[in-house]
Scaffold this motif. Structure first.
Motif, short mmCIF file in Angstrom:
data_model
loop_
_atom_site.label_atom_id
_atom_site.label_comp_id
_atom_site.label_asym_id
_atom_site.label_seq_id
_atom_site.Cartn_x
_atom_site.Cartn_y
_atom_site.Cartn_z
N UNK A 657 -31.15 -10.23 9.65
CA UNK A 657 -30.30 -11.42 9.58
C UNK A 657 -29.04 -11.01 8.81
N UNK A 658 -28.01 -10.66 9.53
CA UNK A 658 -26.78 -10.23 8.85
C UNK A 658 -25.68 -11.22 9.18
N UNK A 659 -25.09 -11.83 8.14
CA UNK A 659 -24.02 -12.80 8.38
C UNK A 659 -22.67 -12.15 8.15
N UNK A 660 -21.62 -12.78 8.70
CA UNK A 660 -20.28 -12.22 8.48
C UNK A 660 -19.35 -13.28 7.89
N UNK A 661 -18.35 -12.78 7.16
CA UNK A 661 -17.28 -13.66 6.63
C UNK A 661 -15.96 -13.14 7.17
N UNK A 662 -15.01 -14.05 7.38
CA UNK A 662 -13.71 -13.62 7.93
C UNK A 662 -12.59 -14.00 6.98
N UNK A 663 -11.52 -13.18 7.02
CA UNK A 663 -10.40 -13.42 6.10
C UNK A 663 -9.10 -13.01 6.75
N UNK A 664 -8.06 -13.81 6.49
CA UNK A 664 -6.71 -13.44 6.94
C UNK A 664 -5.80 -13.49 5.72
N UNK A 665 -4.95 -12.49 5.58
CA UNK A 665 -3.99 -12.50 4.47
C UNK A 665 -2.60 -12.70 5.06
N UNK A 666 -1.92 -13.77 4.60
CA UNK A 666 -0.59 -14.10 5.14
C UNK A 666 0.48 -13.60 4.17
N UNK A 667 1.47 -12.93 4.70
CA UNK A 667 2.53 -12.36 3.85
C UNK A 667 3.83 -12.46 4.64
N UNK A 668 4.74 -13.31 4.17
CA UNK A 668 5.91 -13.60 5.02
C UNK A 668 7.08 -12.66 4.75
N UNK A 669 7.11 -12.00 3.57
CA UNK A 669 8.26 -11.12 3.30
C UNK A 669 8.14 -9.87 4.14
N UNK A 670 9.25 -9.45 4.78
CA UNK A 670 9.18 -8.19 5.53
C UNK A 670 9.06 -7.01 4.58
N UNK A 671 8.40 -5.94 5.03
CA UNK A 671 8.30 -4.75 4.19
C UNK A 671 8.53 -3.50 5.04
N UNK A 672 8.47 -2.33 4.40
CA UNK A 672 8.67 -1.08 5.15
C UNK A 672 7.35 -0.33 5.18
N UNK A 673 7.09 0.32 6.33
CA UNK A 673 5.91 1.20 6.35
C UNK A 673 6.39 2.61 6.61
N UNK A 674 5.73 3.55 5.95
CA UNK A 674 6.11 4.96 6.03
C UNK A 674 4.89 5.78 6.44
N UNK A 675 5.12 6.75 7.32
CA UNK A 675 4.01 7.62 7.73
C UNK A 675 3.83 8.71 6.68
N UNK A 676 2.70 8.70 6.01
CA UNK A 676 2.45 9.70 4.96
C UNK A 676 2.00 11.00 5.62
N UNK A 677 2.83 12.03 5.52
CA UNK A 677 2.53 13.31 6.19
C UNK A 677 1.24 13.93 5.65
N UNK A 678 0.99 13.77 4.33
CA UNK A 678 -0.19 14.42 3.76
C UNK A 678 -1.48 13.73 4.21
#
Length: 790
Positions: A657-678
């Motif tokens: 009997x395994x139950x699940x919980x769900x979550x959403x995180x809302x964040x309206x400010x734009x941000x930058x993502x960078x590909x980490x080479x390492x």
């Protein structure tokens, strides 16, 4: 003997005539050299009674009836002394009409058999018509046109080995004469024709059928170009890029048969894999090239005794191994195994030649024959003609394979999502085009600015507690099984030690009633392996204890050496949930990409997490609007509802009997993502943006402010946000999903306890409607799920 096979349509009306030859005899008849003049006069006298030889023959029976006379007439051009060497006949160019063969030509045709029909290779009606027109352009209009590609006849010899003869035409004794039906051409007409080789109708309009006369005769000479042509054939077959069109075993064998003139020659090939020092059969060419050294096993170590020292010459000195008599090889060589392996396949002589590029061994070409001495050190030298092409092909095959393997690794094992692939490609092209791409080239960082993050997760509730419970049950069962074995054993001289071990095992079993400590499992495992197992192996057994012991060892997991029954059930249940939830997400994600291209990644942990990033920098060719972000947020909420429902249907089929919980995180400010080479992955960039990462890591374990209650709850979706505008937006989505009967009417709203350095978070919690009344939903059994997992 005369072969007639005429094309239906031609710009020419063909008249066979010997007028030019007769005119040259008339000149000789007037000369001062007596014996020449008398010979010419005698020939002229003989032909007086057949004026058609001069005026033109349309009825070919005249040629048949006067074969001997025509032979005499042509004696100067067909010297008797050379008749067994030259392959020559009278013909009309491009037509399959020929007569007056030399002896060697007759022999070749008789070897080919009466069924054989002599036709020019790859030559059709279109080429025939246009080539005749080009003849007119060249001879009559004095245009310099090189239209004669090499022509070949493919004629089998008495053993059925195909030989290739290059065709050379001599048209000195021919005249081209326009009729009243012919159309005079301007230079513009000629230029138009030259630019339109494929337009047969155009050629026919400028050169109507039968509008020119071809008067005279041509001479065809053949020379044996079998080796050159076979090599060229091999080249074109090897150059075909696609394995579907690549040369088949039969084509390759026929080409080699032609080069070596051995009717039962067969060709095989094995690839050398330098990383593992093994020979393997090239799987890609499985249907096209067999191997006589390797049977179906597919691979064999190159140091294997099977190859023995016989192959040292081949591998070490990179020289071919030639066995001209396999039976003799078995008597004289220490490597009987190889000889017998060949003889079993009916091989009596063979050549194994290494294929080498830049000093590296790529593979071995195998030529085999069922005749003794058919292959030997002398004709093995012919391989030198072919090996360069084989080398290039195999080298290309290896490079292609390398690229394909890299592409598969890139696609299956790395996480460069298609939405951002273009930027990696662009940067790689910059590196590639940078002329001196030395090792010092600094790769530009891959950064996407101003993107909006969406984060969601479905977590399996209490998975660690469940896991610990199953570990305990397995350990208890194992300790109990061991105690049973000890109890069933005879009392003997090990008594004291046995008693002590029994006491220790019981102590461990009692210890497992308390909560599991981090190292308990490893500690017990080590104790059993080091103290108990050696003891079992060294004590005398009764029949009962032997049976129990056998049972015990069969129950152990091969990897861990522990009981793994309960934990396995739990692990399987976790895998099934993760797999099902991930597949719902992946499927829905394909639809979401249609909204607006965005970056997507997901991770399976104790559940499934996903990150989405959307913004103009990810898809610069498409205009971005905030509407796309709102659309994606609604998509995310809906998808989590679907994943919840999927789990609800699964739940009953699972052993836990395994139950699940769900979550959403809302964040309206734009941000930058960078590909980490390492780390080879994307990460959020900058310190302010790091706040988002902190919240993401801790949020699912946090409590409602002022209580000890977690913000997540089973079968509910928790939406965490910080701004009023976000609250209003999500309440709108919830209202819509309630209207669609996906969410229940009640909504909980509360504040979230402060996280490290982050305060002011709030949350909305809603429950998904689990409608079990759906009669269509097919009942799935646990076994079905296990089968799908494996």
């Amino acid at each position: 003997q005369m072969d007639i096979h005429l094309y239906n349509e031609s710009p020419f009306e063909t008249i066979i005539s010997f007028h030019k030859l007769i005119e040259s005899f008339e000149e000789i008849a007037l000369s001062d050299v007596d014996y020449r003049a008398n010979y010419a006069k005698a020939i002229l006298k003989q032909i007086e009674s057949i004026p058609e030889l001069r005026t033109g023959i349309k009825d070919y029976t005249i040629i048949k009836d006067n074969e001997a006379l025509i032979k005499n007439l042509l004696a100067d051009i067909f010297p008797t002394a050379l008749t067994n060497n030259e392959i020559k006949a009278v013909t009309i160019p491009f037509q399959n009409l020929s007569f007056n063969y030399t002896e060697r030509f007759k022999q070749i045709l008789s070897n080919a058999g009466s069924e054989f029909d002599m036709e020019i290779r790859d030559f059709d009606d279109h080429q025939f018509y246009v080539n005749n027109c080009c003849l007119i352009l060249g001879v009559y209009y004095k245009q310099r046109i090189d239209f004669n590609k090499p022509f070949f006849y493919d004629i089998p010899d008495e053993n059925g080995v195909e030989k290739h003869y290059r065709i050379l035409y001599n048209a000195d004794f021919m005249e081209i004469i326009p009729t009243d039906k012919s159309i005079p051409l301007t230079q513009e007409d000629i230029d138009l024709l030259i630019d339109n080789y494929d337009d047969l109708e155009l050629w026919k309009s400028k050169f109507p059928s039968g509008s020119w006369i071809l008067k005279g005769f041509g001479i065809v000479s053949l020379f044996d170009a079998t080796t050159e042509s076979a090599i060229s054939n091999l080249k074109s077959n090897l150059l075909k890029p696609d394995s579907k069109t690549a040369a088949t075993d039969e084509i390759v064998s026929n080409i080699f048969k032609s080069i070596f003139k051995i009717p039962d020659l067969k060709v095989g090939f094995i690839v050398y894999n330098p990383e593992e020092e093994k020979f393997i059969r090239p799987v890609k060419f499985e249907t096209q090239l067999q191997s006589f050294l390797l049977s179906k096993d597919q691979e064999i170590d190159c140091k294997n005794a099977f190859f023995g020292c016989t192959f040292e010459k081949l591998l070490g000195n990179k020289e071919p191994l030639v066995i001209s008599n396999v039976e003799k090889f078995i008597e004289e060589s220490p490597n009987i195994k190889l000889g017998e392996h060949l003889l079993k396949q009916g091989i009596q002589s063979c050549v194994f030649a290494p294929v080498i590029k830049d000093g590296q061994l790529l593979g071995v070409v195998e030529l085999v024959s069922s005749q003794k001495k058919a292959l030997n050190t002398i004709n093995a030298t012919k391989l030198e003609l072919v090996l360069p092409y084989l080398t290039d092909t195999i080298d290309r095959y290896n490079t292609d394979m390398q690229h394909q393997i890299e592409a598969i690794i890139q696609r299956e094992y790395t996480t460069i999502h298609p939405s951002v692939y273009w930027k990696f490609k662009k940067e790689s092209q910059n590196y590639f085009q940078n002329i001196n791409h030395t090792k010092d080239y600094i790769f530009k960082e891959i950064v996407f600015k101003n993107v909006y993050p969406l984060y969601g997760q479905i977590d399996i509730k209490g998975s660690s507690e469940h896991r610990n419970e199953t570990v305990k049950i397995d350990l208890k069962n194992q300790l109990t099984a061991l105690l049973k074995i000890f109890e069933s054993q005879d009392t003997n001289n090990n008594l004291v030690l046995l008693e002590q071990r029994k006491f220790e095992l019981e102590s461990f079993r009692d210890e497992l009633d308390a909560p599991l400590k981090a190292d308990t499992e490893q500690y017990i495992q080590r104790y059993i392996e080091e103290e108990i197992h050696p003891l079992l192996k060294n004590t005398k057994e009764t029949e009962k204890s032997e049976k129990l012991e056998k049972q015990y060892f069969e129950s152990l997991d091969a990897k861990s050496g522990l009981f793994y029954q309960e934990r396995k059930k739990f692990d399987n249940a976790m895998s099934i949930i993760n797999k099902k939830l991930a597949s719902v997400l992946d499927k829905k994600q394909l639809e979401a990409q249609q909204i607006y291209p965005h970056y997507y990644e997901r991770f399976k942990t104790d559940g499934v997490e996903h990150n989405l990033y959307i913004g103009a920098s990810i898809a610069p060719t498409q205009p971005f609007d905030m509407m796309y972000l709102h659309n994606l947020r609604l998509w995310q909420l809906q998808t989590l509802c679907e994943m919840e429902l999927e789990h609800h249907q699964l739940k009953e089929s699972l052993p836990y009997e395994l139950d699940v919980t769900s979550l959403i995180l809302v964040f309206t400010s734009p941000l930058s993502i960078r590909f980490r080479m390492d780390e080879k992955r994307f990460d959020v960039d900058g310190t302010y943006n790091a706040r988002y990462e902190v919240v993401k890591k801790r949020i699912d374990k946090s409590n409602i402010k002022g209580t000890k209650e977690r913000i997540t709850e089973k079968e509910k979706i928790t939406i965490v946000y910080s701004q009023n505008s976000e609250e209003a937006e999500y309440l709108k989505y919830i209202k819509y999903l309630q209207h669609k009967k996906i969410l229940e009417p009640s909504i909980e709203q509360f504040e979230v306890e402060d996280l490290q350095g982050v305060s002011g978070l709030r949350a909305i919690r809603v429950k998904v409607i689990n409608n079990n009344t759906n009669p269509v939903a097919k009942k799935i059994t646990y076994q079905d799920l296990l089968d799908e997992l494996n």
